[in-house]
Design a protein around this motif. Structure first.
Motif, PDB file in Angstrom:
ATOM      1  N   ASP A  68       0.857  -1.256  -0.093  1.00 44.64           N
ATOM      2  CA  ASP A  68      -0.034   0.114  -0.181  1.00 44.64           C
ATOM      3  C   ASP A  68       0.858   1.057  -0.027  1.00 44.64           C
ATOM      4  N   SER A 109      -6.595  -0.271  -1.184  1.00 41.56           N
ATOM      5  CA  SER A 109      -7.942  -0.897  -0.647  1.00 41.56           C
ATOM      6  C   SER A 109      -8.207   0.074   0.490  1.00 41.56           C
ATOM      7  N   SER A 110      -7.439   0.684   1.300  1.00 43.63           N
ATOM      8  CA  SER A 110      -7.669   1.737   2.354  1.00 43.63           C
ATOM      9  C   SER A 110      -7.702   3.118   2.056  1.00 43.63           C
ATOM     10  N   TYR A 111      -7.590   3.272   0.493  1.00 43.88           N
ATOM     11  CA  TYR A 111      -7.759   4.697   0.169  1.00 43.88           C
ATOM     12  C   TYR A 111      -9.094   5.319   0.211  1.00 43.88           C
ATOM     13  N   SER A 112      -9.400   6.405   0.691  1.00 47.86           N
ATOM     14  CA  SER A 112     -10.498   7.134   0.871  1.00 47.86           C
ATOM     15  C   SER A 112     -10.953   8.257   0.102  1.00 47.86           C
ATOM     16  N   PRO A 162     -10.273   0.435  -4.050  1.00 46.96           N
ATOM     17  CA  PRO A 162     -10.971   0.389  -2.806  1.00 46.96           C
ATOM     18  C   PRO A 162     -12.469   0.070  -2.961  1.00 46.96           C
ATOM     19  N   THR A 163     -12.884  -0.661  -2.076  1.00 45.85           N
ATOM     20  CA  THR A 163     -14.393  -1.462  -2.462  1.00 45.85           C
ATOM     21  C   THR A 163     -15.130  -0.366  -2.964  1.00 45.85           C
ATOM     22  N   TYR A 164     -15.337   0.938  -2.073  1.00 47.48           N
ATOM     23  CA  TYR A 164     -16.543   1.737  -2.287  1.00 47.48           C
ATOM     24  C   TYR A 164     -16.378   2.291  -3.548  1.00 47.48           C
TER      25      TYR A 164
END
Length: 204
Positions: free
Chosen positions: A94, A116-119, A141-143
């Motif tokens: 990451d 994955s943890s990127y917002s 990232p899932t979203y």
């Protein structure tokens, strides 16, 4: 999309050859002497003595990927790959700088930057971070997993992978978005989706 597994326990490791994935991701660390240690398999978090044990297990049938979280681990991976002239292996992190560090030391390594943890919502930032590190693969990232975002990246020569859960709905959503790699919790469920929900020659 290819099927990918992240190996985090001994049971997964022992069942690697059942419904074998195309790529298996392992966590790699390095001790103070630079020796590579693969983590995550017993109560002490360690199995084997290094990368060679994993490669022997895979027997050339599954592409190895090693997740690194330190400069020592990135250096150890690149050094081992270079010493053994390995040209079909991924480095995953990451931290784009660690991917770049390993890739510059041995540029046959395939880079994967894990977002994955990127917002954030700036997919140009994802693209540029990957490109500057020498990576051509990102984990979304899932979203953000939708057709528009996947197309944005892949139109700019960045391959998108996605994490999915263990349900058919999770898998079908990822497949329909056009990702080229599915990191799955249950390979059998993912594989079944390809034939159960899509007619022959379907383009996704």
């Amino acid at each position: 999309p290819v099927i990918i597994s992240e190996i985090t326990d001994e049971e997964q490791y022992n069942k690697l050859t059942e419904n074998a994935p195309a790529v298996a991701i392992f966590t790699l660390a390095a001790n103070e002497t630079g020796t590579q240690i693969v983590l995550g398999f017993d109560s002490n978090g360690i199995i084997g003595t290094g990368i060679g044990d994993v490669l022997e297990k895979l027997d050339g049938k599954i592409i190895p990927a090693f997740r690194v979280a330190s400069e020592a681990a990135a250096d150890a991976l690149a050094a081992y790959a270079k010493e053994n002239d390995l040209r079909d292996m991924y480095v995953v992190s990451d931290d784009a700088a660690l991917v770049a560090r390993a890739w510059r030391a041995w540029n046959y390594l395939r880079g994967v930057v894990d977002f994955s943890s990127y917002s954030g919502s700036d997919f140009e930032n994802i693209r540029s971070s990957a490109m500057s590190s020498g990576a051509r693969v990102v984990i979304l990232p899932t979203y953000s997993m939708n057709k528009e975002n996947v197309a944005y990246l892949q139109d700019r020569y960045i391959v998108a992978w996605a994490n999915v859960g263990s349900t058919a709905a999770d898998n079908v959503k990822a497949i329909n978005c056009g990702v080229l790699g599915v990191i799955t919790e249950d390979r059998a469920v993912t594989e079944e989706c390809f034939t159960k929900y899509y007619v022959k020659n379907t383009l996704t």
